[in-house]
Design a protein around this motif. Structure first.
Motif, PDB file in Angstrom:
ATOM      1  N   UNK A   1       6.936  26.087  11.483  1.00 39.86           N
ATOM      2  CA  UNK A   1       5.846  25.165  11.801  1.00 39.86           C
ATOM      3  C   UNK A   1       4.559  25.591  11.107  1.00 39.86           C
ATOM      4  N   UNK A   2       4.286  26.896  11.087  1.00 41.26           N
ATOM      5  CA  UNK A   2       3.080  27.393  10.413  1.00 41.26           C
ATOM      6  C   UNK A   2       3.132  27.116   8.915  1.00 41.26           C
ATOM      7  N   UNK A   3       4.316  27.305   8.311  1.00 42.72           N
ATOM      8  CA  UNK A   3       4.437  27.110   6.859  1.00 42.72           C
ATOM      9  C   UNK A   3       4.402  25.637   6.475  1.00 42.72           C
ATOM     10  N   UNK A   4       4.522  24.739   7.469  1.00 46.17           N
ATOM     11  CA  UNK A   4       4.465  23.307   7.176  1.00 46.17           C
ATOM     12  C   UNK A   4       3.042  22.805   6.992  1.00 46.17           C
TER      13      UNK A   4
ATOM     14  N   UNK B   1       0.837  -1.194   0.000  1.00 42.80           N
ATOM     15  CA  UNK B   1       0.000   0.000   0.000  1.00 42.80           C
ATOM     16  C   UNK B   1       0.877   1.252   0.000  1.00 42.80           C
ATOM     17  N   UNK B   2       0.458   2.242  -0.757  1.00 39.53           N
ATOM     18  CA  UNK B   2       1.122   3.532  -0.693  1.00 39.53           C
ATOM     19  C   UNK B   2       0.520   4.331   0.456  1.00 39.53           C
ATOM     20  N   UNK B   3       1.355   5.114   1.114  1.00 42.74           N
ATOM     21  CA  UNK B   3       0.909   5.895   2.259  1.00 42.74           C
ATOM     22  C   UNK B   3       1.135   7.374   1.993  1.00 42.74           C
ATOM     23  N   UNK B   4       0.120   8.176   2.281  1.00 43.06           N
ATOM     24  CA  UNK B   4       0.198   9.616   2.097  1.00 43.06           C
ATOM     25  C   UNK B   4      -0.158  10.295   3.417  1.00 43.06           C
ATOM     26  N   UNK B   5       0.728  11.133   3.917  1.00 46.29           N
ATOM     27  CA  UNK B   5       0.520  11.836   5.184  1.00 46.29           C
ATOM     28  C   UNK B   5       0.483  13.331   4.895  1.00 46.29           C
ATOM     29  N   UNK B   6      -0.602  13.977   5.268  1.00 46.02           N
ATOM     30  CA  UNK B   6      -0.758  15.416   5.087  1.00 46.02           C
ATOM     31  C   UNK B   6      -0.733  16.081   6.452  1.00 46.02           C
ATOM     32  N   UNK B   7       0.096  17.105   6.603  1.00 46.74           N
ATOM     33  CA  UNK B   7       0.187  17.840   7.857  1.00 46.74           C
ATOM     34  C   UNK B   7      -0.966  18.841   7.933  1.00 46.74           C
TER      35      UNK B   7
ATOM     36  N   UNK C   1       8.416   1.375   4.875  1.00 45.83           N
ATOM     37  CA  UNK C   1       9.718   1.781   4.359  1.00 45.83           C
ATOM     38  C   UNK C   1      10.091   3.187   4.798  1.00 45.83           C
ATOM     39  N   UNK C   2       9.230   3.860   5.535  1.00 48.75           N
ATOM     40  CA  UNK C   2       9.544   5.194   6.030  1.00 48.75           C
ATOM     41  C   UNK C   2       8.903   6.290   5.208  1.00 48.75           C
ATOM     42  N   UNK C   3       8.889   7.482   5.775  1.00 48.47           N
ATOM     43  CA  UNK C   3       8.261   8.636   5.134  1.00 48.47           C
ATOM     44  C   UNK C   3       9.316   9.578   4.566  1.00 48.47           C
ATOM     45  N   UNK C   4       9.006  10.143   3.398  1.00 49.50           N
ATOM     46  CA  UNK C   4       9.869  11.141   2.769  1.00 49.50           C
ATOM     47  C   UNK C   4       9.004  12.308   2.314  1.00 49.50           C
ATOM     48  N   UNK C   5       9.518  13.542   2.379  1.00 51.05           N
ATOM     49  CA  UNK C   5       8.737  14.683   1.889  1.00 51.05           C
ATOM     50  C   UNK C   5       8.439  14.545   0.401  1.00 51.05           C
ATOM     51  N   UNK C   6       7.225  14.883   0.007  1.00 52.63           N
ATOM     52  CA  UNK C   6       6.857  14.913  -1.414  1.00 52.63           C
ATOM     53  C   UNK C   6       7.074  16.337  -1.903  1.00 52.63           C
ATOM     54  N   UNK C   7       8.083  16.539  -2.740  1.00 51.34           N
ATOM     55  CA  UNK C   7       8.427  17.886  -3.161  1.00 51.34           C
ATOM     56  C   UNK C   7       9.645  18.368  -2.393  1.00 51.34           C
ATOM     57  N   UNK C   8       9.968  19.631  -2.555  1.00 52.51           N
ATOM     58  CA  UNK C   8      11.188  20.173  -1.955  1.00 52.51           C
ATOM     59  C   UNK C   8      10.906  21.337  -1.010  1.00 52.51           C
ATOM     60  N   UNK C   9       9.733  21.380  -0.409  1.00 49.70           N
ATOM     61  CA  UNK C   9       9.395  22.460   0.510  1.00 49.70           C
ATOM     62  C   UNK C   9      10.341  22.444   1.701  1.00 49.70           C
ATOM     63  N   UNK C  10      11.064  23.535   1.968  1.00 47.34           N
ATOM     64  CA  UNK C  10      12.019  23.565   3.084  1.00 47.34           C
ATOM     65  C   UNK C  10      11.387  23.219   4.421  1.00 47.34           C
ATOM     66  N   UNK C  11      10.156  23.670   4.649  1.00 47.80           N
ATOM     67  CA  UNK C  11       9.504  23.401   5.929  1.00 47.80           C
ATOM     68  C   UNK C  11       9.292  21.905   6.135  1.00 47.80           C
ATOM     69  N   UNK C  12       8.954  21.186   5.063  1.00 49.59           N
ATOM     70  CA  UNK C  12       8.729  19.744   5.175  1.00 49.59           C
ATOM     71  C   UNK C  12      10.002  19.039   5.612  1.00 49.59           C
TER      72      UNK C  12
END
Length: 256
Positions: A88-91, A66-72, A107-118
């Motif tokens: 924290x607000x910009x995250x 299963x693919x996992x998607x986590x949204x802050x 397998x662990x979580x990785x940021x999707x994209x290159x947002x510095x806050x993530x």
């Protein structure tokens, strides 16, 4: 000299729900750290802070698991949190992705994209779910070894963890039948990090334990973990390694 604490957090492995679902979680974390810099002519440096994060987790069928998607949804920290409140607000809205193998091993979580806050909050979110096995039955035991690296190059720390699990008892959690799983683990930490006084080498060990709940439908229903770590930091700024002690606690609950 302040160690980048959030990257050393190793509070429990990523949680897995083996049935397609979307679940909201509240993650409460606290951490205290003391660096004894007396050997370098300094003093003991202490910091203690806590954060509360709200996230939405969605699991979708995919080849081999299963693919996992986590949204802050939001993150807030107390006045001592080393990550600025603006970060924290910009995250808010940051997305992390991961994968759950068919066995339930993440397998662990990785940021999707290159947002510095993530990238800056990754250490707060990388380990908030434990491994959940399909068809879990009271009395089962298993073990797992993981290795995770936060950062890259000269600014990276690797945490290797050996965990043992036991499906300890059947319980009722949030009016649902569930299995209580206990976890005990040891960890080793090694890496490097830039500091205002030059590059630093970080290494040491840790030990922790906790428990979590798994519903009959495979849903992760929250849990709690504690960990204590004994590390050292060394570099050209000191003639001998400086001891560091870290205590961490994480509590996860579901939201309706």
């Amino acid at each position: 000299m302040l160690l980048r604490i959030v990257d050393l957090a190793a509070v429990a492995s990523v949680a897995i729900v083996l049935a397609p679902s979307t679940t909201k979680y509240r993650i409460e974390q606290s951490l205290s750290q003391e660096i004894d810099a007396t050997a370098a002519g300094g003093a003991k440096q202490k910091i203690a802070f806590s954060t509360i994060s709200f996230v939405t987790v969605t699991l979708s069928d995919s080849a081999g698991g299963k693919s996992m998607r986590v949204v802050v949804d939001s993150i807030r920290g107390d006045s001592a949190t080393p990550i600025p409140s603006t970060v924290l607000d910009s995250a808010r809205g940051a997305v992390f992705s991961g994968f759950v193998e068919r066995s339930g091993r993440p397998t662990g979580l990785q940021p999707s994209g290159s947002a510095p806050a993530a990238v800056q909050i990754q250490g707060l979110l990388s380990d908030f779910f434990p491994w959940i096995r399909s068809g879990l039955k009271v009395g089962e035991t298993w073990a797992d070894t993981t290795s995770k690296t936060n950062g890259t190059g000269a600014d990276s720390v690797t945490v290797r963890r050996v965990s043992s699990y036991k499906a300890a008892a059947g319980e009722t959690r949030e009016s649902r039948k569930a299995v209580r799983v206990t976890q005990d683990f040891t960890s080793s930490v090694a890496g490097t990090q830039p500091t205002p006084n030059g590059p630093a080498r970080i290494e040491g060990t840790g030990r922790g334990s906790g428990f979590y709940f798994v519903g009959t439908d495979g849903r992760y229903l929250g849990g709690s973990w504690q960990q204590q770590s004994s590390l050292t930091i060394s570099g050209s700024f000191t003639t001998q390694p400086l001891p560091i002690t870290i205590s961490q606690k994480t509590t996860v609950s579901t939201l309706k």
